[in-house]
Design a protein around this motif. Structure first.
Motif, PDB file in Angstrom:
ATOM      1  N   GLN A   1       0.835  -1.202   0.000  1.00 53.59           N
ATOM      2  CA  GLN A   1       0.000   0.000   0.000  1.00 53.59           C
ATOM      3  C   GLN A   1       0.874   1.258   0.000  1.00 53.59           C
ATOM      4  O   GLN A   1       0.596   2.240  -0.703  1.00 53.59           O
TER       5      GLN A   1
ATOM      6  N   GLY B   1       2.288   1.889  -3.334  1.00 59.24           N
ATOM      7  CA  GLY B   1       1.272   2.498  -4.185  1.00 59.24           C
ATOM      8  C   GLY B   1       1.163   3.988  -3.949  1.00 59.24           C
ATOM      9  O   GLY B   1       1.113   4.772  -4.909  1.00 59.24           O
ATOM     10  N   SER B   2       1.156   4.403  -2.686  1.00 59.82           N
ATOM     11  CA  SER B   2       0.998   5.832  -2.423  1.00 59.82           C
ATOM     12  C   SER B   2       2.260   6.590  -2.822  1.00 59.82           C
ATOM     13  O   SER B   2       2.177   7.739  -3.273  1.00 59.82           O
TER      14      SER B   2
ATOM     15  N   GLU C   1       4.090   5.765  -5.396  1.00 58.19           N
ATOM     16  CA  GLU C   1       3.971   5.881  -6.859  1.00 58.19           C
ATOM     17  C   GLU C   1       3.049   7.032  -7.234  1.00 58.19           C
ATOM     18  O   GLU C   1       3.359   7.818  -8.134  1.00 58.19           O
ATOM     19  N   ARG C   2       1.922   7.107  -6.549  1.00 60.17           N
ATOM     20  CA  ARG C   2       0.983   8.196  -6.851  1.00 60.17           C
ATOM     21  C   ARG C   2       1.617   9.547  -6.576  1.00 60.17           C
ATOM     22  O   ARG C   2       1.481  10.487  -7.358  1.00 60.17           O
ATOM     23  N   ARG C   3       2.308   9.614  -5.450  1.00 58.87           N
ATOM     24  CA  ARG C   3       2.938  10.877  -5.067  1.00 58.87           C
ATOM     25  C   ARG C   3       3.999  11.277  -6.095  1.00 58.87           C
ATOM     26  O   ARG C   3       4.109  12.446  -6.470  1.00 58.87           O
TER      27      ARG C   3
ATOM     28  N   ALA D   1       4.066  10.425  -9.219  1.00 64.77           N
ATOM     29  CA  ALA D   1       3.374  10.835 -10.442  1.00 64.77           C
ATOM     30  C   ALA D   1       2.870  12.271 -10.313  1.00 64.77           C
ATOM     31  O   ALA D   1       3.005  13.077 -11.240  1.00 64.77           O
ATOM     32  N   GLU D   2       2.313  12.597  -9.143  1.00 60.60           N
ATOM     33  CA  GLU D   2       1.830  13.960  -8.910  1.00 60.60           C
ATOM     34  C   GLU D   2       2.955  14.974  -9.044  1.00 60.60           C
ATOM     35  O   GLU D   2       2.827  15.991  -9.718  1.00 60.60           O
TER      36      GLU D   2
ATOM     37  N   THR E   1      -2.123  20.363 -11.099  1.00 61.42           N
ATOM     38  CA  THR E   1      -2.416  19.392 -10.060  1.00 61.42           C
ATOM     39  C   THR E   1      -2.060  19.970  -8.689  1.00 61.42           C
ATOM     40  O   THR E   1      -0.922  20.378  -8.509  1.00 61.42           O
TER      41      THR E   1
ATOM     42  N   SER F   1      -0.752  20.043  -5.044  1.00 65.62           N
ATOM     43  CA  SER F   1       0.320  19.195  -4.540  1.00 65.62           C
ATOM     44  C   SER F   1      -0.036  18.540  -3.217  1.00 65.62           C
ATOM     45  O   SER F   1       0.778  17.835  -2.655  1.00 65.62           O
TER      46      SER F   1
ATOM     47  N   THR G   1      11.726   8.205  -5.212  1.00 65.87           N
ATOM     48  CA  THR G   1      12.010   7.075  -6.111  1.00 65.87           C
ATOM     49  C   THR G   1      12.948   6.088  -5.433  1.00 65.87           C
ATOM     50  O   THR G   1      12.729   4.869  -5.481  1.00 65.87           O
TER      51      THR G   1
END
Lengths: 139, 139
Positions: free
Chosen positions: A86, A89-90, A92-94, A96-97, A136, A138, B99
């Motif tokens: 989990q 995942g967060s 990765e999202r962060r 991407a943002e 987007t 932040s 990353t």
DNA sequence: CTTGACCTTCCCGCGCAGTGGAACGTCTAC
DNA sequence: GTAGACGTTCCACTGCGCGGGAAGGTCAAG
């Protein structure tokens, strides 16, 4: 050992150790007759776990959950695996943002090279940053 | 216009508008005899600028600096360009950190699939997260 | 006996960007 | 004149992870 020794052995301040205890991430240790906290050797390992989990980017709240799961029902490995997944995942999202935000900021910087400061109306604060471009947030 | 109309026109709460004023990011408006804030049309644009700058990831502190530069010495374009460049740099650093952290978390998750929960000693909290692996702190 | 190092609890502060609510004033419509 | 929709101020609180310092207790050495 007392809290000062534990602090020296673990590289964590006494303030932080007491804070961890109050937050529930470390168990309350035994007390000497004087009221001083009395730690056993395992405390060093528990503290090392807390620091390692923090280095992995977990919050104290999440670490507290892992620790209490361990106390209540043995090795919390599945819980930890789920948590890490989990967390990945967060992250990765962060990422991407932030990447999208970086692209937006770069666009603005590039745009600024094509603008004339004299064209900036007093009613605007700065025309390099135009309104409602749908950037987007932040969060 | 009064603060409620400005809020409706801009999509920002009255609370936030007053907060921006107190923080120095918006100028103090004129007051009616009743003490009510009286905004002119430019307030909508200033507010739009603030939101756009926030969407670009700037802090209120940074936006305040831009706004006061504008008030003191005309269009702050160079200031804004520098700010954006600097901001892009910190975004890049942050992305690199996250990353690296993501890679570390993935390593831990992968490692967990090769471990046996029965091997987890009670002195550890969870052997999936080993101590002192030199992970990058996430702050 | 006193000094100094250590320990205890307690509450306050940071930075960030607001939100929530209390207590009160004002304006408008009925 | 009164309801209710708006406005004003101020203070507290959120989540995060502690650090600073006060006021006092404890323990060993000189």
């Amino acid at each position: 050992m007392r809290i000062g020794q534990l602090a020296a052995a673990s590289g964590v301040t006494t303030k932080a150790i007491r804070f961890y205890e109050k937050a529930g991430v470390l168990p309350a240790p035994a007390r000497q007759a004087s009221g001083y906290r009395q730690y056993d050797h395992g405390a060093i390992e528990r503290l090392a776990f807390v620091r390692a989990a923090q280095a992995a980017g977990l919050t104290l709240r999440q670490i507290t959950d892992v620790v209490s799961a361990r106390e209540n029902s043995g090795p919390p490995c599945q819980h930890v695996v789920d948590l890490l997944e989990q967390h990945a995942g967060s992250l990765e999202r962060r990422i991407a943002e932030l990447t999208a935000l970086l692209a937006q900021v770069r666009r603005l910087g590039h745009r600024a090279t094509t603008l004339d400061p004299a064209q900036c109306h007093p009613s605007q604060v700065c025309h390099v940053i135009p309104p409602s471009d749908g950037g987007t947030p932040s969060s």
